[in-house]
Structures are given as C-alpha cells and as structure tokens.
Enzyme design. Structure first.
Site, mmCIF file in Angstrom:
data_model
loop_
_atom_site.group_PDB
_atom_site.id
_atom_site.type_symbol
_atom_site.label_atom_id
_atom_site.label_comp_id
_atom_site.label_asym_id
_atom_site.label_seq_id
_atom_site.Cartn_x
_atom_site.Cartn_y
_atom_site.Cartn_z
ATOM 1 N N CYS A 52 2.269 11.844 1.263
ATOM 2 C CA CYS A 52 1.962 10.564 1.921
ATOM 3 C C CYS A 52 0.446 10.361 2.027
ATOM 4 O O CYS A 52 -0.258 11.223 2.540
ATOM 5 C CB CYS A 52 2.587 10.556 3.319
ATOM 6 N N CYS A 55 -0.744 10.526 5.860
ATOM 7 C CA CYS A 55 -0.609 11.709 6.720
ATOM 8 C C CYS A 55 -1.965 12.408 6.895
ATOM 9 O O CYS A 55 -2.828 12.341 6.015
ATOM 10 C CB CYS A 55 0.408 12.679 6.111
ATOM 11 N N HIS A 115 4.676 11.434 10.487
ATOM 12 C CA HIS A 115 5.195 10.611 9.391
ATOM 13 C C HIS A 115 6.577 10.036 9.715
ATOM 14 O O HIS A 115 6.968 8.998 9.189
ATOM 15 C CB HIS A 115 5.277 11.491 8.132
ATOM 16 N N ASN A 155 3.129 -4.734 9.101
ATOM 17 C CA ASN A 155 4.312 -4.997 8.275
ATOM 18 C C ASN A 155 5.172 -3.761 8.405
ATOM 19 O O ASN A 155 4.715 -2.671 8.065
ATOM 20 C CB ASN A 155 3.949 -5.156 6.797
ATOM 21 N N SER A 163 4.209 -0.674 2.397
ATOM 22 C CA SER A 163 4.125 0.210 1.230
ATOM 23 C C SER A 163 4.448 1.661 1.548
ATOM 24 O O SER A 163 4.551 2.478 0.642
ATOM 25 C CB SER A 163 2.718 0.123 0.652
ATOM 26 N N HIS A 166 5.121 5.672 6.832
ATOM 27 C CA HIS A 166 4.262 6.272 7.866
ATOM 28 C C HIS A 166 3.817 5.152 8.817
ATOM 29 O O HIS A 166 3.345 4.116 8.366
ATOM 30 C CB HIS A 166 3.043 6.934 7.205
ATOM 31 N N HIS A 168 2.030 2.539 10.567
ATOM 32 C CA HIS A 168 0.666 2.019 10.408
ATOM 33 C C HIS A 168 0.638 0.509 10.477
ATOM 34 O O HIS A 168 1.658 -0.158 10.309
ATOM 35 C CB HIS A 168 0.063 2.470 9.070
ATOM 36 N N GLN A 170 -2.391 -3.006 9.996
ATOM 37 C CA GLN A 170 -3.618 -3.394 9.307
ATOM 38 C C GLN A 170 -4.471 -4.274 10.215
ATOM 39 O O GLN A 170 -3.971 -4.893 11.156
ATOM 40 C CB GLN A 170 -3.294 -4.174 8.049
HETATM 41 P P1 H2U Z 1 1.039 -2.061 4.007
HETATM 42 O O1 H2U Z 1 1.998 -0.949 4.029
HETATM 43 O O2 H2U Z 1 1.245 -3.074 5.117
HETATM 44 O O3 H2U Z 1 0.929 -2.655 2.635
HETATM 45 O O4 H2U Z 1 -0.417 -1.413 4.317
HETATM 46 C C1 H2U Z 1 -0.911 -0.316 3.618
HETATM 47 C C2 H2U Z 1 -2.349 -0.589 3.231
HETATM 48 O O5 H2U Z 1 -2.924 0.642 2.873
HETATM 49 C C3 H2U Z 1 -2.483 -1.512 2.022
HETATM 50 O O6 H2U Z 1 -3.219 -2.659 2.387
HETATM 51 C C4 H2U Z 1 -3.838 0.448 1.826
HETATM 52 C C5 H2U Z 1 -3.246 -0.676 0.993
HETATM 53 O O7 H2U Z 1 -4.251 -1.413 0.361
HETATM 54 N N1 H2U Z 1 -4.030 1.712 1.107
HETATM 55 C C6 H2U Z 1 -5.262 2.312 1.134
HETATM 56 O O8 H2U Z 1 -6.224 1.766 1.694
HETATM 57 N N2 H2U Z 1 -5.424 3.531 0.519
HETATM 58 C C7 H2U Z 1 -4.436 4.170 -0.156
HETATM 59 O O9 H2U Z 1 -4.663 5.265 -0.633
HETATM 60 C C8 H2U Z 1 -3.124 3.527 -0.334
HETATM 61 C C9 H2U Z 1 -2.893 2.262 0.428
#
Ligand code: H2U
Length: 349
Positions: A52, A55, A115, A155, A163, A166, A168, A170
């Site tokens: 992940c 993590c 996680h 989200n 995505s 874990h 999180h 934004q």
């Molecule tokens: P979402 O799961 O809401 O998409 O948010 C995850 C964010 O994490 C996403 O905007 C960022 C993505 O750009 N990200 C990083 O900054 N670094 C990474 O290594 C993977 C994802």
C-alpha cells in the site's frame, strides 16, 4: 382533487444552498424494504499492507518514502491537479471562450496508520486528531496569499473513485472559489443580507423543532437528511453555533465534531452491513482575507447506495438532462438512518 402529501405525491424541492431544485417521486419507493436482509460483508484487510502506498514507511509511486507515522499523516499529492507556479497569460477577448490559469496545492491526508480501518471504525480520539490536522491544513494553506479556498474532502469506496482502501482524504487548496462553493456562498450572502442571520442557523433551528429529518445530534452539531437531499441517504452535518470555518471551532466543538462524524459514518456502515461508500466534504469560509459573516460551517455526505451494498442510485438520463431526482423521501431516509444502531456491525457479529 387530492390534498398534497409529501410522502405520496411527486413534487420538487428547493435547495437554498445551491438555488437548484430536486424532483421527489416518493410513490415509487413503496416496494418492501430489504436492506436488513443483507449478509454482512467482511473485507479482511491486514493492519499493514506492504504494497500500500499510504501505509507508514512504504514507498509511494514516485519513489518517496512515507514517514513511519503513528496517527495522522499529510503529504503533497504526487499527482496534483493544481500547480503553484504563476503563469503569464492573455485573456481571450471572445466571452464564449473564457479561461484563466488556476494555482493551487493538493495534499493527501492519511487518517490512520492502520490499513484496515475507516473513519467509522476509528476511535473518536483518533478522529479528533484528523479534525486537528484539518484545522492545521486550513490554516497553513489558507494563509498563503494565492490560496483563497481550501476544500477538504474524502472519497470513500471504489465506487466513488477512491484509489486505495487505506483510510485517507484529500485537500485541494486553490486561488478561486470552485463552482459549488461559489453557488453556496452567493446563497448564504443573499440570505444574510436579507435576514441578518445565518441561513443554516435558521434552517437548523427549524429542523430541530420539526425533528422529522433529524438523524442524530450532540451538544454542538446535528445531522439531518436535508429537506432538499439529492442522494438517497445524503446527510448534512451543521454546527449548532454560527461560525464560518474549522479554525474557529473550540476544543470542545472539535471533539463533538469528531464524535458526530463517528455517529453518522457508523450508521452508514450499519445500513447495508458494508463499508458504506460516499464522498464527503467540508464547506466553510474562503481564506481570501475578507470577513464572511454569512458562512456557516457544514459538512456534506453524498453516498451513492440506494437499496443494498451493491445497488446504487444512478444520476443519469433525467438527472443529466433535467434535474436531480429521488424516490425515497428525505423523511423516510432520515427515519431509517435514525433507527440504526450506533455500534458498528463488525463489533456485533
Ligand atoms: P483518492 O483515493 O481519493 O483518489 O486519493 C488518493 C490520492 O493519492 C490521489 O489523488 C494520490 C493520488 O494522486 N497519490 C499520491 O499522491 N501518491 C501515490 O503514490 C499514489 C496516489
């Protein structure tokens, strides 16, 4: 002619925050309720996942290592939607082709090193640390001269484009007010000018009297399914005291805010015995250096699920071409959410 009944007859409701209408068709929601028959879904995630990118101590996609963090952790998004550089540009003279460069900063906030958790499964004290970090971020980002608005959001769930499971969220901080916030600000300003009171304070006073859309409350916050809710189980957290932004919260209010987030998200998970997906976000005063007495701190939850852990409400055809539409009435949704237990289903099965 029949007498109007808002649980029977199709009607449109006005959203005073956005100035938009929503079509309510409550007669279509008369089918039997089956939500409670769902089999609990367990996602067996490990506390730590070596693969992940969120993590503690792990490597992100761009090779940067996460700190071995122990509670909340924030980093600059490696794939930011906005950049900080100032750009020289010449405006287009044709008003049909307006544009302007936009500057900003995007950050990712990990709510917990674990996680396998989500906000509803975290302790209130741990959620409180998230609230404290949101405060620091609002202050830090908002104090920069080119940042006029800080959007904090989450989200949750793959269905919402999240995505990574874990826990999180934004933070997008930018020069302009984004469209939804601009609309809300215009409505709040107009109301404040006309009544000399906060639109949401007046709305909450009325909702606390009526109680029919109230889901839960504590001494500083209330959660309602708004009268104008679009999503089937949409909710709104409103502060009981009129203040504009998260930095103005007292320590006691911060605790109460963490507590109310826990209460509503646990109810969400308990609705279909699933990790309930949603997009949530805080709407609060801009950081443009102006006084904003019209702003009233609130948080939206927009969950897509309609009838089960897998059946979601689609915002398609009519919604795209006409306006938002819902079947189940906001009053019915509030009643269902209100009657759900406040203990997370994973702790009871
Ligand atoms: P979402 O799961 O809401 O998409 O948010 C995850 C964010 O994490 C996403 O905007 C960022 C993505 O750009 N990200 C990083 O900054 N670094 C990474 O290594 C993977 C994802």
């Amino acid at each position: 002619m029949q007498q109007f009944d808002n649980n029977e007859h199709p009607h449109r409701r006005y959203n005073p925050l956005t100035g938009e209408w929503v079509l309510v068709s409550p007669h279509r929601a008369k089918r039997p309720w089956q939500g409670q028959n769902e089999t609990p879904l367990h996602d067996h995630r490990p506390e730590y996942d070596p693969l992940c990118y969120l993590c503690p101590g792990n490597e992100r996609s761009n090779g940067v290592m996460n700190k071995k963090y122990t509670d909340v952790y924030v980093f600059d998004n490696d794939f930011p939607a906005l950049l900080q550089e100032e750009i020289n540009y010449k405006a287009e003279s044709n008003s049909l082709f307006q544009f302007k460069p936009e500057r900003g900063i995007n950050r990712v906030i990990c709510f917990s090193p674990r996680h396998d958790l989500t906000l509803p499964e975290m302790e209130v004290t741990a959620i409180e640390k998230v609230v404290q970090e949101w405060k620091r971020q609002y202050q830090d980002l908002g104090s920069r001269d080119f940042i006029n608005y800080v959007q904090i959001f989450e989200n949750k769930g793959a269905v919402m484009g999240c995505s990574n499971p874990h826990p999180h969220g934004q933070i997008w901080a930018q020069s302009s007010l984004p469209t939804q916030v601009e609309k809300t600000q215009a409505s709040l300003q107009k109301y404040y000018k006309e009544h000399n009171t906060s639109l949401l304070a007046d709305y909450l006073t009325a909702e606390l009297e009526k109680k029919e859309r109230l889901v839960t409350e504590n001494s500083h916050f209330a959660v309602v399914v708004p009268f104008w809710a679009t999503w089937p189980y949409e909710t709104l957290i409103v502060s009981k005291r009129h203040f504009g932004n998260i930095v103005q919260m007292t320590d006691e209010e911060s605790k109460a805010f963490a507590e109310i987030i826990k209460r509503i998200t646990v109810r969400y998970d308990n609705l279909f015995n699933t990790s309930f997906p949603y997009s949530s976000g805080i709407h609060q005063s801009p950081t443009d250096g102006q006084e904003h007495p019209e702003w009233h701190f609130h948080m939206h939850f927009y969950p897509p699920l309609l009838r089960s852990a897998t059946v979601k409400k689609f915002m398609v055809g009519y919604e795209m071409m006409g306006e938002a539409q819902r079947d189940i009435s906001p009053e019915k949704s509030a009643e269902i959410l209100r009657n759900l237990p406040e203990v997370h289903y994973k702790q009871t099965v």
